[in-house]
Write an enzyme that holds these catalytic residues in place. Sequence first.
Site, PDB file in Angstrom:
ATOM      1  N   PHE A 110      -0.206   5.798  -8.449  1.00 33.77           N
ATOM      2  CA  PHE A 110       1.215   5.815  -8.784  1.00 33.77           C
ATOM      3  C   PHE A 110       2.088   6.224  -7.607  1.00 33.77           C
ATOM      4  CE2 PHE A 110       0.559  10.343  -9.249  1.00 33.77           C
ATOM      5  CZ  PHE A 110       1.806  10.935  -9.117  1.00 33.77           C
ATOM      6  N   LYS A 111       1.517   6.922  -6.637  1.00 39.97           N
ATOM      7  CA  LYS A 111       2.309   7.361  -5.484  1.00 39.97           C
ATOM      8  C   LYS A 111       2.921   6.175  -4.723  1.00 39.97           C
ATOM      9  CE  LYS A 111       0.789  11.557  -6.344  1.00 39.97           C
ATOM     10  NZ  LYS A 111       0.025  12.430  -5.489  1.00 39.97           N
ATOM     11  N   ASP A 112       2.277   4.991  -4.843  1.00 41.41           N
ATOM     12  CA  ASP A 112       2.795   3.814  -4.139  1.00 41.41           C
ATOM     13  C   ASP A 112       4.207   3.453  -4.593  1.00 41.41           C
ATOM     14  OD1 ASP A 112       0.604   3.195  -2.457  1.00 41.41           O
ATOM     15  OD2 ASP A 112      -0.454   2.235  -4.109  1.00 41.41           O
ATOM     16  N   LEU A 115       6.235   5.770  -2.550  1.00 42.84           N
ATOM     17  CA  LEU A 115       5.924   5.819  -1.118  1.00 42.84           C
ATOM     18  C   LEU A 115       5.924   4.446  -0.445  1.00 42.84           C
ATOM     19  CD1 LEU A 115       3.404   8.753  -1.052  1.00 42.84           C
ATOM     20  CD2 LEU A 115       5.601   8.622   0.117  1.00 42.84           C
TER      21      LEU A 115
END
Length: 496
Positions: A110-112, A115
């Site tokens: 989910f960080k994508d 980010l």
Amino acid sequence: MKYRSTRGAKDNALTSPAAIIQGLAQDGGLYVPVDFPKANFQLEDLPKLSYKQISAMIISLFFDDFSKDQIKSAVINAYSEQWDDRSIVPIEKHNDNFYMELFHGPTLAFKDIALQMLPQLMTRAVQIEKIDRDIIILTATSGDTGTASMRGFANQKGTRVIVFYPESGVSPVQLKQMLSQHGDNLEAIAIKGNFDDAQTEVKKIFNDENFRKKLNQNGFQFSSANSMNIGRLVPQISYYLYTYGQLVRRREINLGDKVNFTVPTGNFGDILAGYYAEKLGLPINKLICASNENNVLTDFFAKGEYDKRRKFHLTNAPAMDILVSSNLERLLFDLYDKDNEKIASLMNQLTQRGHYQVDKEVLDKLQTIFAAGFATEDEVKEEIHRIYNYDRYVIDPHTAVGSYVAQQYKSKTNDQTPMVIVSTASPYKFPETVYEAITGRVCPQTGVAAIKKLHDELGGQLSIGVRTLFDHEPHVEKVIDPVNMEAAISSILDLK
């Protein structure tokens, strides 16, 4: 829009580009809007909008110092061919729950979502603020932030990325991803300790006035890719709005119906984005905070005492192996009616004594909005097995924490509100745990070999992001003591 520190006076507020570049306030606080914005949309708009449109809408609402053209190009660049699903955030229904899949980006987590966007915002912020120094992205990670920030900032002109992560505290796949990311401006270093050790030292380095001056003299300036950076947090609001709109569009709910979101939670950024979505008017009934055995947040929501003085567990959901949830500070700032002195006092108590207690009035507010629970390692594996047996849907350990806690919440409360579980990572990022949960057998391999083993069991087509793991050879791992992190940064940057 202006941004202030949770621990400082609003007289020292910054523009949104300046807040994004700085990352962490110089007093140790986190940047929040001086005045929380009013929604620039109607609820009935959401079912009609694509993910890109909602993202642009949210970014323009919170970061109005950026031009429409800057925001449009940022969104296009962030959410294009690097995603393996054109919707960016597909929503799956299984066993009467909805799973919001946030792992279809290049690093499978989910960080994508944030980010891929943050580097776009950062480069444009530098132009707006006319910064003539290189930006050093200094980040502590429990696994996914490191990979996603390195991928997002790889070869971005005028930036360097330095990531610190806990030795033996990330999964084999997470480790390979970090050590095999290509880019002349990337560094990933292990520390002897856990994530909290890394995060504490990063905050300390950020607040070291002498080191900051030394950086500036050498043409550098720190920023962060952690969810401590407001430019990382705000893009996460979008997927709550998008998911609600899609559920209405699919006639799973009616416009105006409330929903619950269960969020696997470590540093508290993901669930805080849901709280901000609710403040914008999204009809949320409960935000359910799901933890692993590092269940400091579960106890906090039950008693109002945040107490990090407990055993630190290395679990099969390693991205949540955290005892100091930084973004909780932003929530408390809001619930204490922007009392920065109170927040500074609470955070000082946490640093000096290892715990703090919130007022009963604030605890009552917390329990109105939030619920909380946790899952053990065995319960994580049992939940992966249960969901797979139901209809062959495969979830990763962090999603399993959320799924298990959601089921426990429903059983305990008999709450019939539609439930969305935030699915934070691909099961192929944690193949060893998923293989064992599904088959009942310990996986004989680790890392990429375990991915092959899991794929043999599951079949189907591997995504581009998973296939990429087979192509790159990792660098040799560097390991240092946390006290040497500042010296390592000096060496990397060749500071004089």
